[in-house]
Design a protein around this motif. Structure first.
Motif, PDB file in Angstrom:
ATOM      1  N   PRO A 151       2.238  -0.063  -3.665  1.00 45.48           N
ATOM      2  CA  PRO A 151       0.992  -0.219  -2.727  1.00 45.48           C
ATOM      3  C   PRO A 151       0.092  -1.129  -3.393  1.00 45.48           C
ATOM      4  CG  PRO A 151       1.716   1.563  -3.003  1.00 45.48           C
ATOM      5  CD  PRO A 151       2.520   0.681  -3.995  1.00 45.48           C
ATOM      6  N   GLU A 152       0.667  -1.805  -4.154  1.00 45.66           N
ATOM      7  CA  GLU A 152      -0.349  -2.891  -4.982  1.00 45.66           C
ATOM      8  C   GLU A 152      -0.244  -3.715  -4.020  1.00 45.66           C
ATOM      9  OE1 GLU A 152       3.102  -2.084  -7.884  1.00 45.66           O
ATOM     10  OE2 GLU A 152       1.843  -1.287  -7.344  1.00 45.66           O
ATOM     11  N   ARG A 153       0.860  -3.891  -3.871  1.00 45.95           N
ATOM     12  CA  ARG A 153       0.955  -5.392  -3.183  1.00 45.95           C
ATOM     13  C   ARG A 153       0.921  -5.500  -1.377  1.00 45.95           C
ATOM     14  NH1 ARG A 153       5.704  -5.847  -2.147  1.00 45.95           N
ATOM     15  NH2 ARG A 153       7.213  -4.501  -3.659  1.00 45.95           N
ATOM     16  N   VAL A 154       0.115  -4.264  -1.402  1.00 44.56           N
ATOM     17  CA  VAL A 154      -0.268  -3.778  -0.041  1.00 44.56           C
ATOM     18  C   VAL A 154      -1.513  -4.106   0.725  1.00 44.56           C
ATOM     19  CG1 VAL A 154       0.431  -2.571   1.891  1.00 44.56           C
ATOM     20  CG2 VAL A 154       1.932  -3.274   0.954  1.00 44.56           C
ATOM     21  N   GLY A 158       1.016  -7.048   9.878  1.00 47.29           N
ATOM     22  CA  GLY A 158       2.660  -5.553   9.696  1.00 47.29           C
ATOM     23  C   GLY A 158       1.587  -4.465   9.408  1.00 47.29           C
ATOM     24  N   GLY A 159       2.880  -3.903   9.281  1.00 46.38           N
ATOM     25  CA  GLY A 159       2.404  -1.985   9.857  1.00 46.38           C
ATOM     26  C   GLY A 159       2.571  -1.708  11.137  1.00 46.38           C
ATOM     27  N   GLU A 160       1.891  -2.186  12.190  1.00 45.76           N
ATOM     28  CA  GLU A 160       1.857  -1.883  13.694  1.00 45.76           C
ATOM     29  C   GLU A 160       2.536  -1.321  14.386  1.00 45.76           C
ATOM     30  OE1 GLU A 160      -1.340  -4.803  15.088  1.00 45.76           O
ATOM     31  OE2 GLU A 160      -1.496  -5.506  12.787  1.00 45.76           O
ATOM     32  N   ARG A 161       2.393  -0.670  15.542  1.00 52.91           N
ATOM     33  CA  ARG A 161       3.746  -0.282  16.597  1.00 52.91           C
ATOM     34  C   ARG A 161       3.816  -1.268  17.493  1.00 52.91           C
ATOM     35  NH1 ARG A 161       2.156   5.624  16.273  1.00 52.91           N
ATOM     36  NH2 ARG A 161       4.057   5.869  17.275  1.00 52.91           N
ATOM     37  N   ARG A 206      -1.946  -0.026   6.759  1.00 51.61           N
ATOM     38  CA  ARG A 206      -1.313  -0.099   5.174  1.00 51.61           C
ATOM     39  C   ARG A 206      -0.545   0.907   4.619  1.00 51.61           C
ATOM     40  NH1 ARG A 206      -3.806   1.627   0.236  1.00 51.61           N
ATOM     41  NH2 ARG A 206      -2.475   0.012  -1.560  1.00 51.61           N
ATOM     42  N   ARG A 207      -0.856   2.036   5.148  1.00 52.23           N
ATOM     43  CA  ARG A 207       0.229   2.927   4.810  1.00 52.23           C
ATOM     44  C   ARG A 207       1.549   3.363   5.461  1.00 52.23           C
ATOM     45  NH1 ARG A 207      -4.856   5.886   6.259  1.00 52.23           N
ATOM     46  NH2 ARG A 207      -4.257   6.527   8.072  1.00 52.23           N
ATOM     47  N   ARG A 208       1.801   2.406   6.986  1.00 55.36           N
ATOM     48  CA  ARG A 208       3.092   2.492   7.451  1.00 55.36           C
ATOM     49  C   ARG A 208       3.960   1.590   6.432  1.00 55.36           C
ATOM     50  NH1 ARG A 208       1.441   2.224  12.861  1.00 55.36           N
ATOM     51  NH2 ARG A 208       1.210   4.195  12.919  1.00 55.36           N
ATOM     52  N   ILE A 209       3.020   0.608   6.250  1.00 56.32           N
ATOM     53  CA  ILE A 209       4.230  -0.152   5.607  1.00 56.32           C
ATOM     54  C   ILE A 209       3.982  -0.670   3.704  1.00 56.32           C
ATOM     55  CG2 ILE A 209       3.789  -2.514   4.128  1.00 56.32           C
ATOM     56  CD1 ILE A 209       1.578  -3.376   5.860  1.00 56.32           C
ATOM     57  N   ILE A 210       4.216   1.155   3.144  1.00 53.31           N
ATOM     58  CA  ILE A 210       3.469   1.395   1.769  1.00 53.31           C
ATOM     59  C   ILE A 210       5.084   2.635   2.360  1.00 53.31           C
ATOM     60  CG2 ILE A 210       2.854   3.498  -0.168  1.00 53.31           C
ATOM     61  CD1 ILE A 210      -0.104   2.158   0.659  1.00 53.31           C
ATOM     62  N   GLN A 211       5.175   3.701   3.490  1.00 54.02           N
ATOM     63  CA  GLN A 211       6.039   4.497   4.189  1.00 54.02           C
ATOM     64  C   GLN A 211       7.033   3.787   3.581  1.00 54.02           C
ATOM     65  OE1 GLN A 211       4.700   6.176   7.298  1.00 54.02           O
ATOM     66  NE2 GLN A 211       6.761   7.125   7.786  1.00 54.02           N
ATOM     67  N   MET A 212       7.291   2.353   4.535  1.00 47.75           N
ATOM     68  CA  MET A 212       8.614   1.710   3.917  1.00 47.75           C
ATOM     69  C   MET A 212       8.762   1.044   3.559  1.00 47.75           C
ATOM     70  SD  MET A 212       7.473  -0.711   8.028  1.00 47.75           S
ATOM     71  CE  MET A 212       9.390  -1.471   7.968  1.00 47.75           C
ATOM     72  N   GLY A 213       8.245   1.448   1.642  1.00 44.10           N
ATOM     73  CA  GLY A 213       8.525   1.379   0.580  1.00 44.10           C
ATOM     74  C   GLY A 213       8.288   0.674  -0.179  1.00 44.10           C
TER      75      GLY A 213
END
Length: 388
Positions: free
Chosen positions: A167-170, A126-129, A157-164
């Motif tokens: 962090p502890e699950r990413v 996840g988190g990729e473009r 990982r940062r992008r997934i967190i940016q999506m809400g």
């Protein structure tokens, strides 16, 4: 005992998941449930379920989903028909978590069915473009349906967190292909030629092209420009692999078939090498050409230069060895010539992490509490955020 269902729908994702399947099998507190779907079950795409069976993994469920059509309406209808198939399989297996990889329609439909059934989803890559493909939206949708996230780079990982996502699950676990390359004993050039009936003289281009409906140009135009460019490169031999079951595949495959038939002295075609064969052929090749994710991941990690066609992979991190020419035959041909002249050195591939993806993911699946239903709260960066 934690039951972990893992979905595989193509030869490509199975190659990435094989190590994780073995790690789950080896973990005493985890029980593997393998769901096989997509082109694995299609004769037209090589029926690659046979590779899974040869590897000795027990298949818990098979879910055929694809019809003969390859238009947008066909794909939408196939996804609709896939939902009850995945739902029935998940209802019967009743896993504690469903693991899906990537961004394809199979993963999207399975994650949707799991969400409706309150089965927690764990998402890999996840988190990729990939801005030139519909898959970009599908991947982000799967992220929002998922409870656990296994990212291939820190940026992702940062992008997934940016999506809400909390962090502890990413988790940054690295790219699964790094694992595969660390343990596979690749075949020498002669063994690849003998086993698969292809020719790999120097120079050879290994080519894979998949249609993408949101690309910079229609896939028919892109594949025609790519194939014409390959013929412009003096003395270049070409080995082409089969396309995925994406929208527009039939037209692309027809063009490739005609190209193969018209150039038997310079071109070989193989539907599917399997992971070992494909990576072995890649290492023996002079350049990798096309728009498969292997042009931006496997090729750089192996130290083979690549030429990326179109926008299907736009947004992914690119190593220095990946050329991105304007999709015109003359510019593509020059990029291929330049790639052949200059060996790749693997610079930039450290972002994909170190070997250990499979045990890292298996450990997280074993140790991370996964509630059912998987209730989530939205994580606001820099603001107040409720915790799960």
């Amino acid at each position: 005992m934690i039951t972990v269902a893992v979905l595989t729908g193509t030869r490509a994702d199975y190659g990435l998941l094989r190590g994780l399947l073995s790690a789950i099998d080896a973990e005493p507190k985890l029980q593997l449930q393998l769901i096989v779907t997509g082109t694995h079950l299609s004769d037209a795409f090589g029926r690659t379920v046979s590779e899974i069976e040869r590897d000795g993994f027990e298949i818990s469920a098979t879910v055929p989903i694809w019809s003969a059509g390859d238009g947008p309406l066909d794909a939408a209808a196939d996804v609709g028909r896939a939902l009850p198939g995945y739902a029935r399989a998940l209802e019967e297996l009743d896993p504690d978590v469903l693991v899906v990889l990537g961004d394809r329609l199979e993963a999207f439909a399975a994650a949707t069915a799991a969400t409706i059934l309150s089965v927690p989803v764990a998402h890999i890559h996840g988190g990729e473009r990939t801005e030139g493909a519909m898959d970009d939206a599908l991947r982000h949708s799967i992220t929002k349906m998922s409870y656990l996230h296994f990212a291939s780079t820190e940026e992702h990982r940062r992008r997934i967190i940016q999506m809400g996502e909390q962090p502890e699950r990413v988790f940054f676990v690295g790219a699964p292909i790094v694992d595969a390359l660390s343990v596979l004993e690749l075949l020498p050039r002669e063994a690849v030629e003998d086993r698969f009936g292809v020719r790999l003289p120097a120079p050879t281009a290994l080519v894979t092209f998949h249609p993408a409906v949101m690309d910079v140009a229609p896939p028919q135009h892109l594949v025609d420009e790519m194939l014409a460019a390959l013929l412009e490169v003096e003395g270049l031999h070409v080995v082409i692999t089969g396309s995925n079951s994406d929208i527009g595949t039939a037209d692309v495959r027809a063009r490739i078939a005609a190209f193969v038939a018209d150039n038997p002295d310079r071109v070989d075609f193989i539907e599917s090498f399997g992971q070992l064969g494909y990576l072995s052929a890649m290492r023996a090749a002079s350049v990798v050409v096309g728009n498969s994710s292997s042009t931006v991941l496997e090729a750089p990690v192996l130290g083979v230069p690549s030429v990326l066609i179109g926008d299907r992979q736009r947004g992914r991190p690119l190593a220095e060895s990946v050329a991105t020419p304007v999709p015109h035959r003359d510019r593509i041909a020059e990029a291929v010539r330049s790639a052949i002249r200059h060996d790749a050195n693997g610079a930039g591939t450290e972002i994909f992490g170190t070997p250990g993806f499979a045990p890292r993911v298996a450990t997280a699946l074993r140790d991370m509490p996964i509630p059912r239903p998987p209730r989530k709260s939205f994580y606001d960066i820099g603001g107040e955020s409720a915790h799960d």
